[in-house]
Write an enzyme that holds these catalytic residues in place. Structure first.
Site, mmCIF file in Angstrom:
data_model
loop_
_atom_site.group_PDB
_atom_site.id
_atom_site.type_symbol
_atom_site.label_atom_id
_atom_site.label_comp_id
_atom_site.label_asym_id
_atom_site.label_seq_id
_atom_site.Cartn_x
_atom_site.Cartn_y
_atom_site.Cartn_z
ATOM 1 N N ALA A 147 -13.149 -1.630 4.312
ATOM 2 C CA ALA A 147 -13.649 -1.418 5.539
ATOM 3 C C ALA A 147 -12.812 -0.453 6.337
ATOM 4 O O ALA A 147 -13.440 0.448 6.937
ATOM 5 C CB ALA A 147 -13.838 -2.636 6.243
ATOM 6 N N GLY B 166 -14.760 -4.877 -7.346
ATOM 7 C CA GLY B 166 -15.155 -3.712 -6.778
ATOM 8 C C GLY B 166 -16.883 -3.937 -7.011
ATOM 9 O O GLY B 166 -17.300 -2.681 -6.665
ATOM 10 N N ALA C 143 -0.281 -4.985 13.552
ATOM 11 C CA ALA C 143 -0.649 -5.122 14.893
ATOM 12 C C ALA C 143 -0.521 -6.709 15.273
ATOM 13 O O ALA C 143 -0.773 -7.666 14.535
ATOM 14 C CB ALA C 143 -2.102 -4.933 14.901
ATOM 15 N N ARG D 98 -22.424 -19.159 -6.120
ATOM 16 C CA ARG D 98 -21.165 -19.383 -6.287
ATOM 17 C C ARG D 98 -20.758 -20.886 -5.792
ATOM 18 O O ARG D 98 -19.942 -21.811 -6.353
ATOM 19 C CB ARG D 98 -20.133 -18.532 -5.305
ATOM 20 N N GLU E 96 -14.819 -8.623 6.030
ATOM 21 C CA GLU E 96 -14.668 -10.018 6.440
ATOM 22 C C GLU E 96 -14.096 -10.655 7.608
ATOM 23 O O GLU E 96 -14.585 -11.614 7.790
ATOM 24 C CB GLU E 96 -13.761 -10.246 5.202
#
Length: 624
Positions: A171, A204, A313, A441, A580
């Protein structure tokens, strides 16, 4: 540009003139054939040439199996370290070895920092170099007791940029590249010593309705079909508008990865549990590192992006009106702090799957008894920083486990993807099936937890191994798993059942029943949802597996434009989130391969909006 040429390690007696050029010898591993030849040459011990240069071989057991290095020294100083044979993760393990090679040579010491995010490679690399030093008559212990080398980056962190992107996974790369393509100056930072995050650790695979392989195979699919699967798969708790953006942007994101990122794909598809059709494309290496290494190369070729590691950060800076105007950062190695002023920030920091305290805070069942597939970096940093300036969170209690993971380490078992290519059955210690192998899942994970010892076993035959090619594709994982008894190979069902503690007689009955179901084309027990393949002749493989925390569905509450919302429901000016770290897209459960679709779609949306561009005009397939 690789880590070899972008980093420095300094001590008071740094040998920069020597190491600055020779360290680069360690950057490119040899082929397996060349490495084998080197090993044979070194079998009799170390070698000394006419110039007095001594070479020796050392080995280490990395994350993906044994690797070999050749160390060369002259007059007691190391002048070359060459990685002969390694299967460590591209962009992570290999980068760690590059950095440590330069550190050791520049400073003539083994007292160098391991590389955060790649410690399972860094530590055995030091062991390998040390064993080579011992073999050539040096003392590895003496080298370890020399002056330590402190990490210093030769990448200068700007005081100001148009856009700061925090987190260099999929991302983050998508957001940074997109913002830079709008003509903006960008800082892309990661707190770890390597780039890629959970994207690099993933397989991936990417859910893409209407992809080119489906077209070739005559498979009819649509974004609406994916929307339906994702919403139903998440018990209709996801935001339909956000889900529609992911599904409608999927093909455009895949094309962006192909043409902007240079990613290559296998000519094959996978079908994950909860998808009603085969639609997931697969990177050529069957690894997310195919994406992150290519995107790292792309970023390093762009003048408008400063890419920097070991930069954490710690705080979002806001003005009196509450708009984000900068980021306070800290170097985790040196403790140095600084601030980057900016017009917008994109949070791409991932989830909190590796933060047990945070998991238990929102879902007490997800305690330390459950291992995690995630990077150690998945600590929820972005969520915590945003909350401190008033950001809202949503769906935080929804934490997903992946069912087929290593019972000892929690790592994803990619050999187990034979299941996702419609081969193999899952059984318990009693030798019985207990779940539909292509179910969601969460359904499979909960099914495994209810079995004896909370463990399951994936059974498949040699034909499945040959057809999928996964044992060769993931030879490192297979060899490691077989050596530890996680997977057992045998000529008969009894040969594999006995070492795993599985009832062999019942397993035989289960296989016979399954094969009859395959002949009938119907599974009356659990309703197998795809093409059914028999368990044929041996050899057979029986792999133990357990669920491990894999994904946190909850996160920051965002708009369709990737803006982060306050608790009151208004956008925080200058703050965007993708991947996420942003919640309310997957509902209670994420379907496999939808994360890649999400991160590259919303990553680009966040990047273009942070740059002040027109996302709808630039990403025309999106209905926002």
């Amino acid at each position: 540009m690789s880590g070899c040429s972008r980093r420095q390690f300094l001590t008071g007696s740094a040998l920069a003139a020597l190491g600055g050029t020779l360290a680069l010898a360690g950057c490119a591993p040899m082929s397996h054939e060349e490495a084998a030849a080197k090993k044979r040459e070194a079998a009799a011990g170390n070698d000394k040439n006419a110039d007095g240069e001594v070479t020796a071989i050392g080995t280490g057991m990395g994350k993906h199996g044994e690797f070999t290095v050749e160390v060369s020294a002259k007059d007691g100083a190391i002048d070359r370290i060459t990685v002969l044979d390694s299967r460590e993760t591209p962009g992570m393990g290999d980068v760690a070895m590059e950095k440590m090679t330069q550190a050791i040579i520049d400073n003539q010491t083994l007292a160098v920092d391991t590389i955060s995010g790649a410690t399972l490679t860094s530590m055995p690399f030091l062991t390998a170099v040390g064993s080579a030093l011992d073999a050539m008559g040096e003392s590895a212990d003496d080298w370890k007791n020399r002056e330590p080398a402190a990490w210093v980056s030769d990448v200068e962190l700007p005081e100001e940029a148009d856009v700061v992107v925090i987190g260099a996974g999929g991302a983050g790369f998508a957001a940074a590249i997109t913002a830079a393509n709008e003509g903006k100056s960008v800082v892309l930072m990661d707190k770890m010593g390597v780039f890629g995050g959970d994207t690099a650790l993933s397989g991936g695979e990417m859910a893409v309705p209407g992809n080119w392989i489906q077209v070739t195979q005559g498979i009819e699919d649509s974004p609406e079909n994916l929307v339906s699967d994702m919403l139903v798969g998440g018990d209709n708790k996801g935001d339909p508008e956000l889900v529609a953006i992911i599904a409608n942007g999927a093909l455009d994101s895949a094309n962006w990865l192909t043409y902007e990122g240079g990613v290559s794909w296998k000519h094959d598809l996978m079908q994950f549990g909860g998808h009603n059709i085969k639609r997931s494309i697969i990177p050529i290496t069957h690894s997310g590192s195919e994406m992150t290494t290519k995107l790292t190369n792309r970023v390093n070729g762009m003048d408008d992006i400063v890419l920097i590691d070991n930069t954490k950060a710690v705080e979002l800076v806001t003005d009196d009106a509450g708009a984000v105007t900068g980021v306070k950062v800290e170097n985790p190695v040196t403790g140095d702090t600084s601030e980057v002023k900016c017009k917008a920030v994109v949070l791409a920091t991932g989830g909190f799957g590796s933060n047990v305290d945070m998991r238990v805070k929102y879902n007490p069942e997800m305690d330390d008894k459950i291992l995690s597939t995630d990077s150690v970096a998945a600590q929820g940093d972005g969520i915590v920083m945003a909350e401190k300036i008033g950001a809202d969170t949503i769906d935080m209690e929804y934490i997903q486990t992946y069912p087929v993971c290593d019972p000892e380490t929690g790592a994803l078992l990619y050999v187990g993807d034979v299941r996702l290519e419609n081969h193999g059955i899952l059984v318990n210690r009693e030798g019985d099936r207990f779940v539909q192998e292509l179910d969601r899942r969460d359904v499979i994970s909960n099914g495994i937890k209810n079995q004896t010892d909370g463990v399951a076993f994936l059974l498949f035959d040699q034909a499945a191994a040959d057809e999928t090619g996964l044992l060769k594709q993931h030879a490192d994982e297979y060899e490691n798993s077989e050596a530890r008894g996680v997977i057992v190979k045998g000529d008969t069902l009894e040969d594999v059942a006995k070492p795993q503690g599985v009832d062999a007689a019942e397993l035989q009955k289960t296989v016979e029943k399954w094969n009859q179901y395959c002949a009938d084309g119907k599974d009356p027990d659990f309703g197998y949802s795809a093409e059914m393949n028999v368990i044929g002749d041996g050899p057979y493989y029986l792999m133990a597996c357990k669920p491990a925390v894999h994904y946190t569905m909850g996160g920051l509450h965002i708009t369709p434009e990737a803006e982060v919302l306050t608790v009151e429901g208004t956008p925080i000016a200058g703050l965007y989130a993708a991947g996420e770290v942003a919640g309310h897209k997957m509902g209670t459960n994420r379907l496999g391969s939808c994360s890649m679709t999400d991160i590259y779609t919303f990553g680009r949306i966040a990047g273009i909006n942070a740059a002040g561009g027109d996302a709808e005009a630039k990403i025309p397939s999106l209905d926002i």
